[in-house]
Design an enzyme around this catalytic site. Structure first.
Site, PDB file in Angstrom:
ATOM      1  N   SER A   1       0.850  -1.189   0.000  1.00 26.25           N
ATOM      2  CA  SER A   1       0.000   0.000   0.000  1.00 26.25           C
ATOM      3  C   SER A   1       0.882   1.235   0.000  1.00 26.25           C
ATOM      4  CB  SER A   1      -0.903   0.027   1.239  1.00 26.25           C
ATOM      5  OG  SER A   1      -1.589   1.267   1.341  1.00 26.25           O
TER       6      SER A   1
ATOM      7  N   TYR B   1      -1.880  -0.553  10.230  1.00 27.02           N
ATOM      8  CA  TYR B   1      -1.925  -0.769   8.779  1.00 27.02           C
ATOM      9  C   TYR B   1      -0.642  -0.284   8.108  1.00 27.02           C
ATOM     10  CZ  TYR B   1      -3.766  -0.819   4.012  1.00 27.02           C
ATOM     11  OH  TYR B   1      -3.957  -1.069   2.680  1.00 27.02           O
TER      12      TYR B   1
END
Length: 258
Positions: free
Chosen positions: A139, A152
């Site tokens: 990501s 995350y």
């Protein structure tokens, strides 16, 4: 004989879009998720040929569970040509809250240990064959940390580092290791975000770009490319400037708010 793709997190979002893109390209599918009923419903609605797909139930956070699914795939469908470790979670956290430490642990179990477990059983047979692609979904959030998003961001930074390490280990084996870092993609993971999402991309468009990247054997790609430029610019900012830019930014919902 059709080529085979093995993809985790295939019941929704990016995983489902990737599965459909590869099916359109003529691949057979090995679809992995906890929600097997939803996958079967989707496969039926899409009119997938029963001979071209298998569904495997697995919780990627449990090593024995995902390894069992990969071994079942080898037994039933053979060695995949492409393996995409896509399953992931994105939940906000506050390290001052005891329960959120469990969120951190679960996030790493899914996003990192689950990724390695997805690749594990396929490495030796791919090496013997001399070909294959192992794809880790990172990501843009793994390039620089976001307040309230520590679990995350840290897990996706770990995906990037892990895949880079694995790429070096498998150099010369015929196995390609591909790292894809999505920006903001319109999926259930992003639809309730409380902040702006520049260059938001539809999942099917992302899947097409990812398919091109994997087919080309690129080692690393940010999709969409505009987010790659943004990420590089943010990486160049001094910490005090970056901290000021992020000051007051709305945070990802924690599990108690989701």
């Amino acid at each position: 004989m059709s080529k085979l793709i093995f993809v985790t997190g295939a019941s929704s979002g990016i995983g489902q879009a990737l599965a459909w893109r590869y099916y359109e390209a003529g691949y057979a599918l090995a679809l992995v998720a906890r929600r097997t009923e939803e996958m079967q419903t989707w496969a039926t609605q899409q009119g997938l040929e029963p001979s071209r797909y298998q569904i495997y139930s697995a919780d990627v956070a449990v090593v024995d569970s995902i390894v069992a699914a990969t071994e079942q795939c080898l037994e039933r469908q053979g060695v995949p040509d492409v393996v995409i470790a896509n399953a992931g979670v994105s939940i906000g956290m506050d390290s001052a809250v005891r329960g959120d430490l469990d969120v951190l642990s679960r996030t790493f179990a899914i996003n990192n240990v689950g990724l390695a477990g997805t690749f594990h059983a396929f490495i030796d047979p791919m090496m013997r064959r001399g070909s294959g692609a192992l794809v880790g979904i990172g990501s843009v959030a793994g390039i620089r940390g976001l307040p309230g998003h520590g679990a995350y961001c840290a897990s996706k930074a770990a995906v990037i580092g892990y895949c880079e390490s694995l790429r070096g280990e498998l150099r010369g084996s015929g196995i390609k290791v591909v790292t894809i870092c999505p920006g903001y993609i319109d999926t259930p993971l992003t639809q309730h975000n409380r902040y702006s999402m520049p260059f938001l991309m539809q999942a099917d468009v992302f899947a097409g770009k990812a398919f091109e990247t994997i087919t080309a054997g690129d080692s690393y790609r940010v999709i969409p490319w505009q987010m790659g430029v943004v990420a590089k610019l943010l990486r160049l900012l001094p910490n005090w400037v970056y901290d000021k830019v992020l000051s007051g930014r709305p945070r990802k919902k924690r599990i108690s708010e989701a």
